[in-house]
Design an enzyme around this catalytic site. Structure first.
Site, mmCIF file in Angstrom:
data_model
loop_
_atom_site.group_PDB
_atom_site.id
_atom_site.type_symbol
_atom_site.label_atom_id
_atom_site.label_comp_id
_atom_site.label_asym_id
_atom_site.label_seq_id
_atom_site.Cartn_x
_atom_site.Cartn_y
_atom_site.Cartn_z
ATOM 1 N N ASP A 102 0.312 -4.006 6.142
ATOM 2 C CA ASP A 102 -0.570 -3.516 7.199
ATOM 3 C C ASP A 102 -1.993 -3.996 6.948
ATOM 4 O O ASP A 102 -2.540 -3.789 5.852
ATOM 5 C CB ASP A 102 -0.564 -1.992 7.246
ATOM 6 N N ASP A 133 5.620 4.894 5.212
ATOM 7 C CA ASP A 133 6.596 3.989 5.815
ATOM 8 C C ASP A 133 6.771 2.699 5.013
ATOM 9 O O ASP A 133 7.598 1.868 5.369
ATOM 10 C CB ASP A 133 6.203 3.663 7.259
ATOM 11 N N HIS A 134 6.021 2.561 3.921
ATOM 12 C CA HIS A 134 6.158 1.385 3.056
ATOM 13 C C HIS A 134 6.689 1.725 1.660
ATOM 14 O O HIS A 134 7.032 0.805 0.914
ATOM 15 C CB HIS A 134 4.813 0.669 2.928
ATOM 16 N N HIS A 171 0.861 -1.191 0.000
ATOM 17 C CA HIS A 171 0.000 0.000 0.000
ATOM 18 C C HIS A 171 0.891 1.233 0.000
ATOM 19 O O HIS A 171 2.119 1.135 0.105
ATOM 20 C CB HIS A 171 -0.953 0.001 1.194
ATOM 21 N N HIS A 180 1.193 3.976 2.033
ATOM 22 C CA HIS A 180 1.588 4.774 3.184
ATOM 23 C C HIS A 180 3.104 4.946 3.199
ATOM 24 O O HIS A 180 3.856 4.049 2.810
ATOM 25 C CB HIS A 180 1.091 4.133 4.475
ATOM 26 N N HIS A 213 6.032 -4.840 11.995
ATOM 27 C CA HIS A 213 5.385 -3.532 12.059
ATOM 28 C C HIS A 213 5.093 -3.134 13.511
ATOM 29 O O HIS A 213 4.032 -2.616 13.846
ATOM 30 C CB HIS A 213 4.106 -3.505 11.218
ATOM 31 N N HIS A 262 -6.973 -2.346 5.131
ATOM 32 C CA HIS A 262 -6.267 -1.231 5.744
ATOM 33 C C HIS A 262 -7.055 0.046 5.436
ATOM 34 O O HIS A 262 -8.174 -0.011 4.929
ATOM 35 C CB HIS A 262 -4.825 -1.181 5.233
#
Length: 308
Positions: free
Chosen positions: A209, A63-64, A59, A61, A267, A137
């Site tokens: 996530d 932090d990914h 996805h 976001h 995570h 998510h």
């Protein structure tokens, strides 16, 4: 098959944990699952090298994915020529392209970007597939499962030689490939006489996530390794629901339902810095298989199910 955990933190990195990234080497085929900030440095630090051919993004976001510009530019500075394929969830192509070309950078090697819907085959090879599955998510998201095809059964050479008196040679190879053979004495030997049943391949599943969902149970059925979101402990289960994450216990219940052999909890929220053992204890109450919470740099081997 080798899995190296490059980043195991939640959204906020800590001194010990970088944002999400998992490297997988399958018989020389190198893959990266998610690419948080500084992933290229983690790859150098933990010795994976830069041979990744496919990047699978769960996805969008930060932090990914915020490690993508740095990784692409590091590959470019190292004179990469081989193509890189980036796979992402529906609706991600434009954003992934912007990350690849961040700050006006134009990579000198081919980069392709594909959107992958849940339930599709993102990558197909002769010996395995990388499949997508639905996750839950706060944005468009998918998980990925690397699933090897069944392997040939074992060839019983002793039976072939001593019991059936089959001369060593091309007949052995044909039988192992599933073909019947006729011997010089007129006997016909069928493959099932000397070849055992198909042997299962390996299965590694990465959720990114997500809330605990039935699709993960299906994708991870009998998995040799399930890497599951475990951002919170059960004491913060309300927060997990609000943010569409999972607790360690919820991840463990998914692993139990799927019949997974090993569960890696990833995570980890920065609020739990230094409390990794609490996650393992909570998960073990719900799952009888092997549970571990990897550190950055943890490397695990994934053997074949029938390995002796």
């Amino acid at each position: 098959m080798r899995v190296t955990f490059l980043g195991t933190s939640g959204a906020v990195p800590t001194v010990e944990r970088a944002p999400s990234a998992v490297y997988l080497n399958r018989e020389g085929d190198e893959f990266l699952f998610d690419c948080g900030e500084g992933t290229q440095r983690q790859m150098m630090r933990f010795g994976t090298g830069f041979g990744v051919s496919h990047l699978f993004v769960t996805h969008l976001h930060g932090d990914h994915v915020l490690g993508i510009p740095g990784l692409v530019q590091s590959l470019d500075f190292n004179d990469r020529e081989a193509a890189l394929a980036i796979h992402g969830p529906p609706g991600s192509k434009r954003h992934l392209r912007e990350l690849v070309h961040a700050a006006g950078h134009d990579p000198g090697f081919p980069v392709t970007i594909r959107e992958e819907r849940a339930g599709a085959v993102a990558l197909s090879r002769e010996e395995y597939e990388v499949r997508t599955f639905a996750t839950e998510h706060r944005t468009s998201s998918v998980g990925y499962a690397l699933v090897e095809h069944d392997r040939k059964g074992r060839f019983d050479r002793e039976k072939a030689e001593t019991e059936l008196d089959i001369p060593p040679g091309p007949a052995y190879g044909k039988l192992h490939e599933g073909q019947s053979v006729e011997l010089d004495d007129g006997r016909v030997i069928d493959p099932e006489q000397v070849v055992g049943p198909p042997r299962p391949g390996r299965r590694v599943v990465y959720t990114g996530d997500t809330r605990p969902v039935d699709a993960t149970v299906e994708a991870a059925a009998g998995a040799d390794l399930l890497v599951h979101d475990a951002t919170f402990l059960d004491e913060a289960s309300d927060r997990a629901r609000q943010t569409a994450h999972s607790t360690a216990a919820e991840a463990a219940r998914i692993a139990r339902r799927a019949g997974a052999k090993r569960l890696a909890l990833t995570h980890l929220s920065s609020r739990y810095a230094g409390q990794a053992r609490r996650f393992e204890r909570e998960a073990r109450e719900a799952f009888d298989g092997e549970v571990f919470l990897p550190d950055d740099g943890t490397e695990v081997e994934v053997p074949f199910p029938d390995a002796e």
